[in-house]
Design a protein around this motif. Structure first.
Motif, PDB file in Angstrom:
ATOM      1  N   PRO A 124       0.848  -1.194   0.000  1.00  0.00           N
ATOM      2  CA  PRO A 124       0.000   0.000   0.000  1.00  0.00           C
ATOM      3  C   PRO A 124       0.878   1.236   0.000  1.00  0.00           C
ATOM      4  CG  PRO A 124      -0.642  -1.558   1.726  1.00  0.00           C
ATOM      5  CD  PRO A 124       0.682  -2.004   1.197  1.00  0.00           C
ATOM      6  N   GLN A 125       0.450   2.235  -0.721  1.00  0.00           N
ATOM      7  CA  GLN A 125       1.216   3.468  -0.712  1.00  0.00           C
ATOM      8  C   GLN A 125       0.404   4.603  -1.296  1.00  0.00           C
ATOM      9  OE1 GLN A 125       3.873   1.866  -4.191  1.00  0.00           O
ATOM     10  NE2 GLN A 125       4.252   4.012  -3.961  1.00  0.00           N
ATOM     11  N   GLY A 126       0.794   5.819  -0.945  1.00  0.00           N
ATOM     12  CA  GLY A 126       0.210   6.992  -1.542  1.00  0.00           C
ATOM     13  C   GLY A 126       1.130   7.530  -2.608  1.00  0.00           C
ATOM     14  N   VAL A 127       0.682   8.585  -3.273  1.00  0.00           N
ATOM     15  CA  VAL A 127       1.473   9.158  -4.365  1.00  0.00           C
ATOM     16  C   VAL A 127       2.839   9.603  -3.877  1.00  0.00           C
ATOM     17  CG1 VAL A 127       1.590  11.055  -6.012  1.00  0.00           C
ATOM     18  CG2 VAL A 127      -0.567   9.834  -5.668  1.00  0.00           C
ATOM     19  N   ALA A 128       2.895  10.176  -2.660  1.00  0.00           N
ATOM     20  CA  ALA A 128       4.156  10.689  -2.143  1.00  0.00           C
ATOM     21  C   ALA A 128       5.165   9.577  -1.897  1.00  0.00           C
ATOM     22  CB  ALA A 128       3.913  11.468  -0.856  1.00  0.00           C
ATOM     23  N   ASP A 129       4.675   8.343  -1.753  1.00  0.00           N
ATOM     24  CA  ASP A 129       5.565   7.216  -1.475  1.00  0.00           C
ATOM     25  C   ASP A 129       6.001   6.482  -2.744  1.00  0.00           C
ATOM     26  OD1 ASP A 129       5.330   7.630   1.273  1.00  0.00           O
ATOM     27  OD2 ASP A 129       3.462   6.497   1.324  1.00  0.00           O
ATOM     28  N   GLN A 130       5.504   6.872  -3.871  1.00  0.00           N
ATOM     29  CA  GLN A 130       5.822   6.149  -5.095  1.00  0.00           C
ATOM     30  C   GLN A 130       7.290   6.312  -5.453  1.00  0.00           C
ATOM     31  OE1 GLN A 130       3.045   7.574  -8.059  1.00  0.00           O
ATOM     32  NE2 GLN A 130       1.698   5.845  -7.693  1.00  0.00           N
ATOM     33  N   ASP A 131       7.871   5.229  -5.925  1.00  0.00           N
ATOM     34  CA  ASP A 131       9.228   5.344  -6.434  1.00  0.00           C
ATOM     35  C   ASP A 131       9.185   5.487  -7.949  1.00  0.00           C
ATOM     36  OD1 ASP A 131       9.027   2.787  -7.628  1.00  0.00           O
ATOM     37  OD2 ASP A 131      10.044   1.793  -5.972  1.00  0.00           O
ATOM     38  N   VAL A 132      10.349   5.606  -8.554  1.00  0.00           N
ATOM     39  CA  VAL A 132      10.410   5.878  -9.978  1.00  0.00           C
ATOM     40  C   VAL A 132       9.795   4.750 -10.804  1.00  0.00           C
ATOM     41  CG1 VAL A 132      12.740   4.916 -10.219  1.00  0.00           C
ATOM     42  CG2 VAL A 132      11.945   6.629 -11.845  1.00  0.00           C
ATOM     43  N   VAL A 133       9.929   3.523 -10.318  1.00  0.00           N
ATOM     44  CA  VAL A 133       9.339   2.399 -11.049  1.00  0.00           C
ATOM     45  C   VAL A 133       7.813   2.491 -11.019  1.00  0.00           C
ATOM     46  CG1 VAL A 133       9.096  -0.112 -11.118  1.00  0.00           C
ATOM     47  CG2 VAL A 133      11.333   0.913 -10.690  1.00  0.00           C
ATOM     48  N   ASP A 134       7.247   2.821  -9.862  1.00  0.00           N
ATOM     49  CA  ASP A 134       5.797   2.989  -9.774  1.00  0.00           C
ATOM     50  C   ASP A 134       5.295   4.027 -10.782  1.00  0.00           C
ATOM     51  OD1 ASP A 134       5.413   1.212  -7.549  1.00  0.00           O
ATOM     52  OD2 ASP A 134       6.121   2.781  -6.206  1.00  0.00           O
ATOM     53  N   VAL A 135       6.003   5.140 -10.850  1.00  0.00           N
ATOM     54  CA  VAL A 135       5.594   6.227 -11.744  1.00  0.00           C
ATOM     55  C   VAL A 135       5.640   5.781 -13.202  1.00  0.00           C
ATOM     56  CG1 VAL A 135       6.209   8.523 -12.587  1.00  0.00           C
ATOM     57  CG2 VAL A 135       6.262   8.046 -10.142  1.00  0.00           C
ATOM     58  N   LEU A 136       6.730   5.121 -13.583  1.00  0.00           N
ATOM     59  CA  LEU A 136       6.889   4.733 -14.980  1.00  0.00           C
ATOM     60  C   LEU A 136       5.938   3.608 -15.370  1.00  0.00           C
ATOM     61  CD1 LEU A 136      10.769   4.957 -15.306  1.00  0.00           C
ATOM     62  CD2 LEU A 136       9.056   6.602 -16.094  1.00  0.00           C
ATOM     63  N   VAL A 137       5.704   2.671 -14.462  1.00  0.00           N
ATOM     64  CA  VAL A 137       4.754   1.600 -14.761  1.00  0.00           C
ATOM     65  C   VAL A 137       3.348   2.170 -14.939  1.00  0.00           C
ATOM     66  CG1 VAL A 137       3.615  -0.453 -13.809  1.00  0.00           C
ATOM     67  CG2 VAL A 137       6.101  -0.263 -13.745  1.00  0.00           C
ATOM     68  N   ALA A 138       2.982   3.153 -14.123  1.00  0.00           N
ATOM     69  CA  ALA A 138       1.679   3.801 -14.301  1.00  0.00           C
ATOM     70  C   ALA A 138       1.595   4.447 -15.676  1.00  0.00           C
ATOM     71  CB  ALA A 138       1.464   4.842 -13.203  1.00  0.00           C
ATOM     72  N   GLY A 139       2.699   5.046 -16.127  1.00  0.00           N
ATOM     73  CA  GLY A 139       2.720   5.605 -17.482  1.00  0.00           C
ATOM     74  C   GLY A 139       2.545   4.538 -18.541  1.00  0.00           C
ATOM     75  N   HIS A 140       3.181   3.384 -18.333  1.00  0.00           N
ATOM     76  CA  HIS A 140       3.002   2.271 -19.272  1.00  0.00           C
ATOM     77  C   HIS A 140       1.533   1.878 -19.387  1.00  0.00           C
ATOM     78  CE1 HIS A 140       7.401   0.677 -18.636  1.00  0.00           C
ATOM     79  NE2 HIS A 140       7.359   1.785 -19.357  1.00  0.00           N
ATOM     80  N   ARG A 141       0.847   1.832 -18.247  1.00  0.00           N
ATOM     81  CA  ARG A 141      -0.559   1.407 -18.260  1.00  0.00           C
ATOM     82  C   ARG A 141      -1.439   2.424 -18.986  1.00  0.00           C
ATOM     83  NH1 ARG A 141       2.167  -1.968 -17.475  1.00  0.00           N
ATOM     84  NH2 ARG A 141       2.347  -3.414 -15.711  1.00  0.00           N
ATOM     85  N   GLU A 142      -1.142   3.688 -18.831  1.00  0.00           N
ATOM     86  CA  GLU A 142      -1.926   4.700 -19.539  1.00  0.00           C
ATOM     87  C   GLU A 142      -1.741   4.581 -21.046  1.00  0.00           C
ATOM     88  OE1 GLU A 142      -1.975   8.694 -18.323  1.00  0.00           O
ATOM     89  OE2 GLU A 142      -2.051   8.254 -16.171  1.00  0.00           O
ATOM     90  N   VAL A 143      -0.504   4.377 -21.476  1.00  0.00           N
ATOM     91  CA  VAL A 143      -0.238   4.219 -22.899  1.00  0.00           C
ATOM     92  C   VAL A 143      -0.946   2.973 -23.444  1.00  0.00           C
ATOM     93  CG1 VAL A 143       1.582   3.648 -24.566  1.00  0.00           C
ATOM     94  CG2 VAL A 143       1.913   5.516 -22.940  1.00  0.00           C
TER      95      VAL A 143
END
Length: 230
Positions: free
Chosen positions: A11-30
Protein backbone atom coordinates in the motif's frame (compact mmCIF):
# COMPACT_ATOMS: atom_id res chain seq x y z
CA UNK A 1 -10.93 3.69 0.96
CA UNK A 2 -7.69 1.76 0.85
CA UNK A 3 -4.50 3.20 -0.52
CA UNK A 4 -3.54 2.32 -4.09
CA UNK A 5 -1.16 -0.60 -4.44
CA UNK A 6 2.27 -0.20 -5.96
CA UNK A 7 3.69 -2.56 -8.55
CA UNK A 8 5.17 -4.58 -5.67
CA UNK A 9 1.81 -4.93 -3.95
CA UNK A 10 2.57 -2.66 -0.99
CA UNK A 11 0.00 0.00 0.00
CA UNK A 12 1.22 3.47 -0.71
CA UNK A 13 0.21 6.99 -1.54
CA UNK A 14 1.47 9.16 -4.36
CA UNK A 15 4.16 10.69 -2.14
CA UNK A 16 5.57 7.22 -1.48
CA UNK A 17 5.82 6.15 -5.09
CA UNK A 18 9.23 5.34 -6.43
CA UNK A 19 10.41 5.88 -9.98
CA UNK A 20 9.34 2.40 -11.05
CA UNK A 21 5.80 2.99 -9.77
CA UNK A 22 5.59 6.23 -11.74
CA UNK A 23 6.89 4.73 -14.98
CA UNK A 24 4.75 1.60 -14.76
CA UNK A 25 1.68 3.80 -14.30
CA UNK A 26 2.72 5.60 -17.48
CA UNK A 27 3.00 2.27 -19.27
CA UNK A 28 -0.56 1.41 -18.26
CA UNK A 29 -1.93 4.70 -19.54
CA UNK A 30 -0.24 4.22 -22.90
CA UNK A 31 -1.53 0.64 -23.13
CA UNK A 32 -5.09 1.82 -22.47
CA UNK A 33 -4.86 4.22 -25.41
CA UNK A 34 -3.38 1.55 -27.67
CA UNK A 35 -6.26 -0.79 -26.80
CA UNK A 36 -8.78 1.90 -27.68
CA UNK A 37 -7.03 2.60 -30.97
CA UNK A 38 -6.96 -1.10 -31.79
CA UNK A 39 -10.75 -1.16 -31.44
CA UNK A 40 -10.96 1.08 -34.54
CA UNK A 41 -14.01 2.80 -33.13
CA UNK A 42 -14.96 6.43 -33.51
CA UNK A 43 -14.56 9.05 -36.21
CA UNK A 44 -11.18 9.63 -37.88
CA UNK A 45 -10.85 12.87 -35.94
CA UNK A 46 -11.16 11.00 -32.65
CA UNK A 47 -8.58 8.42 -33.69
CA UNK A 48 -6.22 11.19 -34.79
CA UNK A 49 -6.73 12.73 -31.37
CA UNK A 50 -5.89 9.47 -29.61
CA UNK A 51 -2.77 9.04 -31.74
CA UNK A 52 -1.64 12.55 -30.79
CA UNK A 53 -2.19 11.81 -27.10
CA UNK A 54 -0.22 8.57 -27.19
CA UNK A 55 2.66 10.32 -28.98
CA UNK A 56 2.71 13.03 -26.31
CA UNK A 57 2.62 10.42 -23.55
CA UNK A 58 5.52 8.50 -25.07
CA UNK A 59 7.67 11.58 -25.57
CA UNK A 60 7.29 12.65 -21.96
CA UNK A 61 7.88 9.11 -20.75
CA UNK A 62 11.10 8.81 -22.72
CA UNK A 63 12.34 12.14 -21.36
CA UNK A 64 11.93 10.83 -17.82
CA UNK A 65 13.68 7.56 -18.58
CA UNK A 66 16.62 9.06 -20.44
CA UNK A 67 17.09 11.94 -18.00
CA UNK A 68 16.98 9.93 -14.79
CA UNK A 69 16.38 6.18 -15.06
CA UNK A 70 19.04 5.17 -17.56
CA UNK A 71 21.78 7.22 -15.84
CA UNK A 72 20.81 5.43 -12.61
CA UNK A 73 21.05 2.08 -14.39
CA UNK A 74 24.53 2.96 -15.67
CA UNK A 75 25.66 3.67 -12.10
CA UNK A 76 23.91 0.82 -10.30
CA UNK A 77 24.14 -2.15 -12.65
CA UNK A 78 27.29 -3.88 -13.89
CA UNK A 79 25.92 -3.99 -17.43
CA UNK A 80 24.08 -0.69 -17.04
CA UNK A 81 25.76 0.98 -20.01
CA UNK A 82 24.73 -1.83 -22.33
CA UNK A 83 21.18 -1.88 -21.00
CA UNK A 84 20.80 1.89 -21.29
CA UNK A 85 22.09 1.95 -24.86
CA UNK A 86 19.71 -0.85 -25.83
CA UNK A 87 16.71 0.98 -24.38
CA UNK A 88 17.73 4.26 -26.00
CA UNK A 89 18.02 2.52 -29.38
CA UNK A 90 14.47 1.25 -28.96
CA UNK A 91 13.33 4.79 -28.18
CA UNK A 92 14.90 5.93 -31.45
CA UNK A 93 13.14 3.24 -33.45
CA UNK A 94 9.79 4.15 -31.93
CA UNK A 95 10.36 7.83 -32.62
CA UNK A 96 10.90 7.21 -36.31
CA UNK A 97 7.56 5.42 -36.45
CA UNK A 98 5.86 8.21 -34.48
CA UNK A 99 7.17 10.82 -36.87
CA UNK A 100 5.54 9.00 -39.76
CA UNK A 101 2.33 8.38 -37.84
CA UNK A 102 2.12 12.04 -36.86
CA UNK A 103 1.61 13.11 -40.47
CA UNK A 104 -0.79 10.37 -41.58
CA UNK A 105 -4.56 10.76 -41.47
CA UNK A 106 -6.48 7.84 -39.95
CA UNK A 107 -8.42 7.47 -43.21
CA UNK A 108 -5.18 6.69 -45.09
CA UNK A 109 -4.13 3.09 -45.66
CA UNK A 110 -0.75 3.65 -43.93
CA UNK A 111 -2.26 4.64 -40.59
CA UNK A 112 -3.15 1.18 -39.29
CA UNK A 113 0.16 -0.52 -40.23
CA UNK A 114 2.14 2.33 -38.66
CA UNK A 115 0.02 2.20 -35.52
CA UNK A 116 0.41 -1.58 -35.32
CA UNK A 117 4.18 -1.29 -35.69
CA UNK A 118 4.40 1.36 -32.96
CA UNK A 119 2.14 -0.62 -30.64
CA UNK A 120 4.22 -3.78 -31.06
CA UNK A 121 7.51 -1.92 -30.51
CA UNK A 122 6.29 -0.17 -27.37
CA UNK A 123 4.81 -3.34 -25.88
CA UNK A 124 8.13 -5.10 -26.43
CA UNK A 125 9.97 -2.17 -24.81
CA UNK A 126 7.62 -2.17 -21.83
CA UNK A 127 7.92 -5.93 -21.35
CA UNK A 128 11.72 -5.71 -21.29
CA UNK A 129 11.74 -2.87 -18.79
CA UNK A 130 9.18 -4.36 -16.44
CA UNK A 131 10.61 -7.89 -16.47
CA UNK A 132 14.31 -7.01 -16.39
CA UNK A 133 15.45 -3.42 -15.94
CA UNK A 134 12.98 -2.26 -13.30
CA UNK A 135 13.30 -5.30 -10.99
CA UNK A 136 17.08 -5.10 -11.22
CA UNK A 137 17.03 -1.41 -10.33
CA UNK A 138 14.89 -2.14 -7.29
CA UNK A 139 17.29 -4.89 -6.24
CA UNK A 140 20.40 -2.76 -6.73
CA UNK A 141 19.22 0.59 -5.35
CA UNK A 142 17.87 1.65 -1.98
CA UNK A 143 14.16 2.43 -1.99
CA UNK A 144 14.94 5.94 -0.76
CA UNK A 145 17.03 6.51 -3.89
CA UNK A 146 14.22 5.32 -6.14
CA UNK A 147 11.69 7.55 -4.37
CA UNK A 148 14.10 10.46 -4.70
CA UNK A 149 14.40 9.80 -8.43
CA UNK A 150 10.63 10.03 -8.75
CA UNK A 151 10.64 13.28 -6.82
CA UNK A 152 13.51 14.79 -8.79
CA UNK A 153 11.92 14.30 -12.13
CA UNK A 154 11.24 10.78 -13.32
CA UNK A 155 7.62 11.80 -13.00
CA UNK A 156 8.31 14.57 -15.52
CA UNK A 157 6.19 12.59 -17.95
CA UNK A 158 3.18 13.47 -15.81
CA UNK A 159 3.66 17.00 -14.65
CA UNK A 160 7.17 18.29 -15.17
CA UNK A 161 8.40 21.13 -17.36
CA UNK A 162 9.57 20.51 -20.87
CA UNK A 163 13.23 19.45 -20.58
CA UNK A 164 14.10 21.54 -23.63
CA UNK A 165 12.59 24.69 -22.19
CA UNK A 166 14.94 27.65 -21.71
CA UNK A 167 16.25 27.95 -18.19
CA UNK A 168 15.74 24.29 -17.32
CA UNK A 169 17.97 23.13 -14.52
CA UNK A 170 20.69 20.75 -15.59
CA UNK A 171 21.08 17.14 -14.42
CA UNK A 172 22.46 16.37 -10.98
CA UNK A 173 26.22 16.60 -10.55
CA UNK A 174 27.99 13.63 -12.00
CA UNK A 175 25.15 12.65 -14.31
CA UNK A 176 25.45 12.96 -18.09
CA UNK A 177 23.46 15.72 -19.67
CA UNK A 178 20.36 14.70 -21.55
CA UNK A 179 20.51 14.91 -25.30
CA UNK A 180 19.06 18.06 -26.86
CA UNK A 181 15.32 17.79 -27.41
CA UNK A 182 12.94 19.68 -29.63
CA UNK A 183 10.40 21.64 -27.68
CA UNK A 184 6.83 20.43 -28.05
CA UNK A 185 4.75 22.62 -30.30
CA UNK A 186 1.09 23.49 -30.05
CA UNK A 187 -1.59 21.24 -31.47
CA UNK A 188 -1.90 21.25 -35.24
CA UNK A 189 -4.67 23.48 -36.63
CA UNK A 190 -8.00 21.74 -36.44
CA UNK A 191 -6.66 18.91 -34.26
CA UNK A 192 -8.74 18.08 -31.17
CA UNK A 193 -7.06 17.88 -27.82
CA UNK A 194 -7.00 15.19 -25.12
CA UNK A 195 -10.36 13.35 -24.93
CA UNK A 196 -12.24 14.06 -21.68
CA UNK A 197 -12.31 10.37 -20.69
CA UNK A 198 -8.50 10.21 -20.85
CA UNK A 199 -7.86 13.05 -18.45
CA UNK A 200 -5.60 11.95 -15.61
CA UNK A 201 -4.54 14.51 -13.03
CA UNK A 202 -4.68 18.23 -13.66
CA UNK A 203 -0.96 18.35 -14.25
CA UNK A 204 -1.05 15.54 -16.80
CA UNK A 205 -4.01 17.14 -18.53
CA UNK A 206 -2.11 20.42 -18.81
CA UNK A 207 1.02 18.67 -20.07
CA UNK A 208 -0.85 16.85 -22.81
CA UNK A 209 -2.69 19.77 -24.36
CA UNK A 210 0.28 20.23 -26.66
CA UNK A 211 1.62 17.76 -29.19
CA UNK A 212 5.34 17.06 -29.50
CA UNK A 213 6.99 18.49 -32.60
CA UNK A 214 9.02 15.53 -33.77
CA UNK A 215 12.04 16.05 -36.02
CA UNK A 216 11.92 15.25 -39.74
CA UNK A 217 11.73 11.58 -40.62
CA UNK A 218 15.01 10.12 -41.79
CA UNK A 219 17.18 12.34 -39.62
CA UNK A 220 20.42 10.67 -38.68
CA UNK A 221 20.41 9.26 -35.14
CA UNK A 222 23.81 10.60 -34.13
CA UNK A 223 25.15 11.11 -30.64
CA UNK A 224 25.63 14.54 -28.99
CA UNK A 225 23.72 17.26 -30.79
CA UNK A 226 21.35 14.67 -32.19
CA UNK A 227 17.68 15.13 -32.64
CA UNK A 228 15.39 14.47 -29.70
CA UNK A 229 14.57 10.81 -29.41
CA UNK A 230 11.54 9.12 -27.97
Amino acid sequence: MTDPQSTTGRPQGVADQDVVDVLVAGHREVEAIFVELEGRQGAPEHRRQLADVVIAELVRHSVAEEQYVYPAARRALPDGDQLAEHEIAEHAEAERTMKELESVDPSEARFEPLLAHLTKAIRHHVQEEESDLFPRLRAAMAREELVELAGKGAGRQADGPDPAAPGRAGPPAGEPAARPRHRPGGPAPGRPRRPPHLHGGAARQAALTTRPALPPAGSSPGRPGRRRRL
